[in-house]
Design an enzyme around this catalytic site. Sequence first.
Site: not given
Length: 334
Positions: A192, A249
């Site tokens: 991620k 994120t």
Amino acid sequence: MQYSDTISVVGAGSWGTALALVLARNGYRVYLWSHDPDHVERMSRERANLRYLPDAPFPAELRPVAELEIALRDVQEVLVVVPSAVFSRVLEQMAPLLAKHARVTWATKGLDADTGNPLHCTAERLLPGRALAVLSGPSFAREVAKGLPTAVTVASRNVAFAHELADAFHNESFRVYTSDDMLGVELGGAVKNVLAIATGIADGLGMGANARAGLITRGLAELRRLGRAMQARSETFMGLSGMGDLILTCTDDQSRNRRMGLALGQGIPAAQALQQIGQTVEGLQTTADVHRLARRMGVEMPICEQVHLVLSQHLSAKAAAANLMLRKRKSELD
């Protein structure tokens, strides 16, 4: 073995400090170790980590320490929260100092910088025979320190250990789920970071919300493809440590990785952007590590590949975006 009332947190950055605060507020005695004696002295004097979390005063139960020997002496529970680039080095320093039955958890998100392997492989090699666990999920340190609602996952092959960890961290604002898929949880936390840089680049180029949504969705497909090749559980990537952390994120500017991507998309060199951010951007190292791991596993990860080219070969952000859009058409499920 029951969870001890004393816990050592190794790493006094924003995330390590936030987790130390959670544990101290839950009534545990907590050592917070930093490699920087001056930083420890300031934290001890100011009773806060003003460098990273200026609005979060330390409870009486939290004690900053500069000596790793003191932090680990006779302590049965250790939480490691250091950058992935130094993870193996810190574990090597810890190994001879750990108590006989000490158990080790980490909240580091990334891969081993030397081998490109998931961090549990490094921990098993350097700390053989010990109970191990990983904590991950969508969680910004500042929000955790403020006591804002947060949900994370702790994963361990030792199911009892995972439940004891969840009990230790769990409170009215910090909800903890358990898993036994350490590999899947670790891959989600690592990949991620790369995808957050990618979505930041797209937004820095002004490509719009459609592009952001497409990158997140296809990025999740890349993560699941890598996980499948490494025999992690596919459902893990639809959970907190996968899709949850990815959404966080990639969409919020509290993410250092997203801010790095925004800067790159705006034409700011990585070194200058890193200086402006002022903290470790895990995705810079992790991009190279994920690229190496994907090639080793024979897994196609085109978004991660383009981020790697931007960072390592100075490919322009516009060219990277064009490369993705002009790829050969394929089925969405391939």
